[in-house]
Motif scaffolding. Structure first.
Motif, PDB file in Angstrom:
ATOM      1  N   GLY A 105       0.805  -1.207   0.000  1.00  0.00           N
ATOM      2  CA  GLY A 105       0.000   0.000   0.000  1.00  0.00           C
ATOM      3  C   GLY A 105       0.841   1.261   0.000  1.00  0.00           C
ATOM      4  N   SER A 107       1.336   4.800   1.516  1.00  0.00           N
ATOM      5  CA  SER A 107       0.959   5.508   2.731  1.00  0.00           C
ATOM      6  C   SER A 107       1.906   6.687   2.950  1.00  0.00           C
ATOM      7  CB  SER A 107       0.963   4.536   3.917  1.00  0.00           C
ATOM      8  OG  SER A 107       0.430   5.160   5.069  1.00  0.00           O
ATOM      9  N   SER A 125      -4.183   8.304   6.546  1.00  0.00           N
ATOM     10  CA  SER A 125      -3.455   7.226   5.866  1.00  0.00           C
ATOM     11  C   SER A 125      -3.017   6.154   6.854  1.00  0.00           C
ATOM     12  CB  SER A 125      -2.225   7.784   5.144  1.00  0.00           C
ATOM     13  OG  SER A 125      -2.594   8.586   4.044  1.00  0.00           O
ATOM     14  N   LEU A 126      -2.545   6.579   8.025  1.00  0.00           N
ATOM     15  CA  LEU A 126      -2.088   5.619   9.024  1.00  0.00           C
ATOM     16  C   LEU A 126      -3.260   4.792   9.551  1.00  0.00           C
ATOM     17  CD1 LEU A 126       0.489   7.847  10.944  1.00  0.00           C
ATOM     18  CD2 LEU A 126       0.912   6.211   9.092  1.00  0.00           C
ATOM     19  N   ASP A 129      -3.885   2.157   7.039  1.00  0.00           N
ATOM     20  CA  ASP A 129      -2.924   1.067   7.188  1.00  0.00           C
ATOM     21  C   ASP A 129      -3.345   0.105   8.285  1.00  0.00           C
ATOM     22  OD1 ASP A 129      -1.312   2.170   5.219  1.00  0.00           O
ATOM     23  OD2 ASP A 129       0.003   3.188   6.642  1.00  0.00           O
ATOM     24  N   ASP A 130      -3.817   0.648   9.395  1.00  0.00           N
ATOM     25  CA  ASP A 130      -4.253  -0.202  10.507  1.00  0.00           C
ATOM     26  C   ASP A 130      -5.425  -1.079  10.091  1.00  0.00           C
ATOM     27  OD1 ASP A 130      -2.298   0.956  12.094  1.00  0.00           O
ATOM     28  OD2 ASP A 130      -3.683   2.378  13.050  1.00  0.00           O
ATOM     29  N   TYR A 139       1.509  -7.304   5.007  1.00  0.00           N
ATOM     30  CA  TYR A 139       1.323  -5.938   4.509  1.00  0.00           C
ATOM     31  C   TYR A 139       2.635  -5.177   4.531  1.00  0.00           C
ATOM     32  CZ  TYR A 139      -0.831  -1.280   4.014  1.00  0.00           C
ATOM     33  OH  TYR A 139      -1.189  -0.034   3.582  1.00  0.00           O
ATOM     34  N   ALA A 141       3.424  -1.298   4.032  1.00  0.00           N
ATOM     35  CA  ALA A 141       2.973   0.072   3.831  1.00  0.00           C
ATOM     36  C   ALA A 141       4.180   0.901   3.406  1.00  0.00           C
ATOM     37  CB  ALA A 141       2.383   0.627   5.120  1.00  0.00           C
ATOM     38  N   THR A 143       5.865   4.081   3.140  1.00  0.00           N
ATOM     39  CA  THR A 143       5.630   5.356   3.824  1.00  0.00           C
ATOM     40  C   THR A 143       6.493   6.433   3.183  1.00  0.00           C
ATOM     41  OG1 THR A 143       7.228   4.721   5.536  1.00  0.00           O
ATOM     42  CG2 THR A 143       4.913   4.279   5.968  1.00  0.00           C
ATOM     43  N   GLN A 198       3.984  -7.864   8.744  1.00  0.00           N
ATOM     44  CA  GLN A 198       3.509  -6.509   8.472  1.00  0.00           C
ATOM     45  C   GLN A 198       4.562  -5.494   8.881  1.00  0.00           C
ATOM     46  OE1 GLN A 198      -0.185  -6.513  10.655  1.00  0.00           O
ATOM     47  NE2 GLN A 198      -1.256  -7.665   9.077  1.00  0.00           N
ATOM     48  N   GLU A 200       6.276  -1.306   7.917  1.00  0.00           N
ATOM     49  CA  GLU A 200       6.366  -0.075   7.147  1.00  0.00           C
ATOM     50  C   GLU A 200       7.694  -0.063   6.400  1.00  0.00           C
ATOM     51  OE1 GLU A 200       5.778   3.358   9.587  1.00  0.00           O
ATOM     52  OE2 GLU A 200       3.590   3.087   9.643  1.00  0.00           O
TER      53      GLU A 200
END
Length: 297
Positions: A105, A107, A125-126, A129-130, A139, A141, A143, A198, A200
């Motif tokens: 994704g 983010s 956006s955060l 993500d959650d 996942y 993300a 960033t 998961q 970032e």
């Protein structure tokens, strides 16, 4: 099967090109299939409609293993929750229902900073993500700081006024990243079936520059003086609403810009790997992208 949203967008079309170059089966979700080239339509499975529509996203994710998720821009939403969480909710449900294994994704930076809960679009956006992480899918993300390509919106102003305008302090050095580097990182993850969990993934670009630094580089590349002019937050909001953006979305943009100037994008320590993953310098981007755009105005 890899599903790609926003396949005709600035980031999405570059992600799609890279994934297709690897000869992987691809399904795209697109509002208007006519915006895809005939060559692309011949090589992908097309699900037409909005990826915020429960029926559309359910069809798109049936049998899918990996999803590239990017929200479309909604300048007219009545609030940030509608633009982010409510748009994403059907996809989150479909990810869980169809057992999608991996999601990549787009983010924003800022989690675990003092500004994360009051940063407008970034805060939303955060939360998005959650929601995706809660599905149980692996996942990543991506960033991001601000995009270099956002300056293209000011190409005419740069040419006609010899200036560009933001709300940031002129000497505050901040990271920026080129869209093409974002797409490269995203495509690499989409094509890798081995990652789990998961995380970032900060996508920082290779350097931090102030707005005055950027003005000097733009001047050098264009061969004419270009200055940076700081404007007030209120002036920015008036410009945004004057161009048709809803008050809530304009306020979210202003809150994000204010948080960035207060350190939102500075919670990640830059490493040499960031320059390897996202190598496009601002000077190179100006030479390749901004200069042709300004000359074409």
């Amino acid at each position: 099967m890899i599903v790609i949203t926003t396949p005709t967008g600035n980031i999405g079309h570059q992600v799609l090109d890279s994934v297709l170059a690897a000869d992987q089966p691809v399904r795209v979700v697109v509002r208007d299939a006519a915006k895809l080239s005939a060559e692309i339509r011949d090589r992908v499975e097309v699900v037409q409609g909005s990826h915020g529509d429960p029926q559309v996203v359910a069809r798109a994710l049936d049998g899918a293993e990996t999803l590239f998720w990017l929200l479309p821009t909604d300048h007219h939403a009545i609030n940030l929750d509608e633009a982010f969480a409510e748009f994403t909710r059907p996809a989150a449900e479909a990810i869980a229902d169809h057992g999608v294994k991996r999601v990549v994704g787009i983010s924003a930076l800022g989690r675990n900073t003092p500004y994360a809960d009051r940063a407008g679009h970034v805060t939303a956006s955060l939360a998005m993500d959650d929601m995706i992480a809660a599905t149980g899918a692996a996942y990543r993300a991506l960033t991001m700081p601000s995009f270099m390509d956002n300056m293209l919106w000011q190409a005419r102003v740069i040419k006609e006024q010899g200036a560009f305008f933001y709300t940031h302090s002129p000497e505050h050095a901040l990271p920026t990243v080129a869209i093409r580097d974002i797409a490269t990182v995203a495509a690499r993850l989409l094509l890798d079936p081995t990652w789990t969990g998961q995380e970032e993934v900060p996508v920082l670009g290779p350097e931090d520059l102030s707005l005055n630094d950027r003005a000097a580089i733009v001047s050098d590349v264009l061969g004419t003086p270009v200055r940076y002019q700081q404007i007030t937050g209120q002036a920015l909001k008036e410009q945004l609403t004057g161009s048709g953006m809803s008050d809530a979305m304009a306020q979210g943009m202003l809150d994000m810009m204010t948080a960035k100037d207060n350190g939102l994008d500075e919670g990640i320590t830059r490493t040499p790997q960031h320059a390897i993953d996202t190598p496009t310098t601002f000077r190179q981007w100006c030479e390749d992208t901004l200069k042709p755009a300004v000359e074409a105005v």
